[in-house]
Design a protein around this motif. Sequence first.
Motif, PDB file in Angstrom:
ATOM      1  N   PRO A 142       5.601  -3.693  -7.457  1.00  0.00           N
ATOM      2  CA  PRO A 142       6.403  -4.475  -6.509  1.00  0.00           C
ATOM      3  C   PRO A 142       6.462  -5.940  -6.914  1.00  0.00           C
ATOM      4  O   PRO A 142       5.496  -6.497  -7.436  1.00  0.00           O
ATOM      5  N   LYS A 143       7.609  -6.570  -6.674  1.00  0.00           N
ATOM      6  CA  LYS A 143       7.796  -7.974  -7.006  1.00  0.00           C
ATOM      7  C   LYS A 143       7.013  -8.851  -6.035  1.00  0.00           C
ATOM      8  O   LYS A 143       7.000  -8.620  -4.836  1.00  0.00           O
ATOM      9  N   ASP A 144       6.377  -9.883  -6.577  1.00  0.00           N
ATOM     10  CA  ASP A 144       5.565 -10.782  -5.759  1.00  0.00           C
ATOM     11  C   ASP A 144       6.211 -12.146  -5.548  1.00  0.00           C
ATOM     12  O   ASP A 144       5.697 -12.965  -4.785  1.00  0.00           O
ATOM     13  N   GLU A 145       7.330 -12.407  -6.212  1.00  0.00           N
ATOM     14  CA  GLU A 145       7.917 -13.747  -6.183  1.00  0.00           C
ATOM     15  C   GLU A 145       8.264 -14.203  -4.770  1.00  0.00           C
ATOM     16  O   GLU A 145       8.024 -15.358  -4.405  1.00  0.00           O
ATOM     17  N   VAL A 171      -3.433  -1.354  -8.815  1.00  0.00           N
ATOM     18  CA  VAL A 171      -2.535  -2.252  -8.077  1.00  0.00           C
ATOM     19  C   VAL A 171      -1.727  -3.161  -8.998  1.00  0.00           C
ATOM     20  O   VAL A 171      -0.737  -3.751  -8.569  1.00  0.00           O
ATOM     21  N   THR A 172      -2.158  -3.319 -10.261  1.00  0.00           N
ATOM     22  CA  THR A 172      -1.409  -4.148 -11.210  1.00  0.00           C
ATOM     23  C   THR A 172      -1.322  -3.442 -12.560  1.00  0.00           C
ATOM     24  O   THR A 172      -2.116  -2.543 -12.857  1.00  0.00           O
ATOM     25  N   ARG A 173      -0.362  -3.867 -13.375  1.00  0.00           N
ATOM     26  CA  ARG A 173      -0.183  -3.256 -14.691  1.00  0.00           C
ATOM     27  C   ARG A 173      -1.407  -3.480 -15.577  1.00  0.00           C
ATOM     28  O   ARG A 173      -1.877  -2.575 -16.260  1.00  0.00           O
ATOM     29  N   MET A 174      -1.911  -4.727 -15.588  1.00  0.00           N
ATOM     30  CA  MET A 174      -3.044  -5.034 -16.446  1.00  0.00           C
ATOM     31  C   MET A 174      -4.279  -4.248 -16.035  1.00  0.00           C
ATOM     32  O   MET A 174      -5.006  -3.699 -16.877  1.00  0.00           O
ATOM     33  N   MET A 224       0.833  -1.192   0.000  1.00  0.00           N
ATOM     34  CA  MET A 224       0.000   0.000   0.000  1.00  0.00           C
ATOM     35  C   MET A 224       0.871   1.246   0.000  1.00  0.00           C
ATOM     36  O   MET A 224       0.552   2.262  -0.596  1.00  0.00           O
ATOM     37  N   GLY A 225       2.018   1.186   0.701  1.00  0.00           N
ATOM     38  CA  GLY A 225       2.915   2.328   0.733  1.00  0.00           C
ATOM     39  C   GLY A 225       3.458   2.674  -0.636  1.00  0.00           C
ATOM     40  O   GLY A 225       3.553   3.852  -0.994  1.00  0.00           O
ATOM     41  N   ILE A 226       3.816   1.643  -1.417  1.00  0.00           N
ATOM     42  CA  ILE A 226       4.315   1.854  -2.776  1.00  0.00           C
ATOM     43  C   ILE A 226       3.239   2.499  -3.642  1.00  0.00           C
ATOM     44  O   ILE A 226       3.518   3.402  -4.447  1.00  0.00           O
ATOM     45  N   ARG A 227       1.998   2.082  -3.467  1.00  0.00           N
ATOM     46  CA  ARG A 227       0.917   2.643  -4.280  1.00  0.00           C
ATOM     47  C   ARG A 227       0.723   4.124  -3.965  1.00  0.00           C
ATOM     48  O   ARG A 227       0.446   4.928  -4.862  1.00  0.00           O
ATOM     49  N   ILE A 228       0.863   4.512  -2.704  1.00  0.00           N
ATOM     50  CA  ILE A 228       0.723   5.920  -2.336  1.00  0.00           C
ATOM     51  C   ILE A 228       1.816   6.753  -2.993  1.00  0.00           C
ATOM     52  O   ILE A 228       1.570   7.840  -3.526  1.00  0.00           O
ATOM     53  N   ILE A 229       3.048   6.230  -2.968  1.00  0.00           N
ATOM     54  CA  ILE A 229       4.164   6.941  -3.597  1.00  0.00           C
ATOM     55  C   ILE A 229       3.922   7.090  -5.097  1.00  0.00           C
ATOM     56  O   ILE A 229       4.126   8.161  -5.687  1.00  0.00           O
ATOM     57  N   LYS A 230       3.471   6.009  -5.745  1.00  0.00           N
ATOM     58  CA  LYS A 230       3.183   6.050  -7.179  1.00  0.00           C
ATOM     59  C   LYS A 230       2.080   7.051  -7.489  1.00  0.00           C
ATOM     60  O   LYS A 230       2.152   7.785  -8.476  1.00  0.00           O
ATOM     61  N   THR A 231       1.056   7.081  -6.633  1.00  0.00           N
ATOM     62  CA  THR A 231      -0.039   8.019  -6.837  1.00  0.00           C
ATOM     63  C   THR A 231       0.442   9.460  -6.735  1.00  0.00           C
ATOM     64  O   THR A 231       0.065  10.323  -7.543  1.00  0.00           O
TER      65      THR A 231
END
Length: 322
Positions: free
Chosen positions: A141-144, A40-43, A1-8
Amino acid sequence: MGIRIIKTALAAIAAIYTAVYFGLEPPLGAGILAILGVEVTRMKGLKSAFVRFIASVLGLFFASLIFTLFGFHIWAVAVFILITFPVLSRFQLKDGIVTSSVIVFHLFNRGEVTTGIIGNEIMLLFAGLGWATIVNIIYMPKDEHRLNDYRSAIEHNFGVIFQEMAFTLRNPAHVWNGGEILEAYSAIEDGAHQSVRNRENRLWGQEEYWSTYFEMRRQQLESVQQMLVELAFVYQKFPQAVMIADLLDQLSSDVKSDVYKGNVEDRHDRLAQSFQAMELPKTRDEFEVRASLLMLLRELERYLAIAKRLKKRKVMSSELLP
């Protein structure tokens, strides 16, 4: 969620600066559109941008007609909503209703319909949704590592389950609370959900491994639960139970390995053949217990067949563990 806020935040800032650079009004509108477009995803980001853009253009079209015919009155906005929203929902564009409303309210605030204003709103769409799409594509973000964590948890719990089943076969009085079954179920469901996000983040070369893996484990867990049903009827210790226990011991170890060469399956086949050659039960109790053991062995065969059917083939035909 933190990454999404930064991207936004990055998408909104870039969209506003772009609107200011090209003289679009209001520039903050581009920021709002960018905030709405980050996913949340590219697609999902690509689909969202497409849906929001088409919905907004259609909204502008209907709003231009309505405001031109009825004037820029507040009640005309209600007419716009009553006409446009059902149309957008009918054509699977309801996710773009909010974006369309933002654009239409800009138009209403201007109080006139001109090609210049329409062009300004479309450019705002390009600026806001465009930067949201760029940010979505550039980084996810990587999910692997999380998927591998789920896999480790599942395989650990499966190993414990098979060990507990082996203990019960050797000692029917053994008591086990079955907590690992619930933990395995939770890890499978969470991992399956995460695998969907992982697949949607790959625009090219879709990876089916993880979705196949978690589906395999989901079906195998159902098979394990059926084994436990048969195990509940094993209330006495017999030599056949110890033989199956030995097989489960190997399976509890192999389930944590990266690959296997069919050793468990071979041992299962030999054990099933030896059961057919054994003497028939002499008492009713022995008949009931051995019948349950035979059903357990057949369910174990189904468990192994699920892996054989759904597993991903590796290099040189190596196989995923059972």
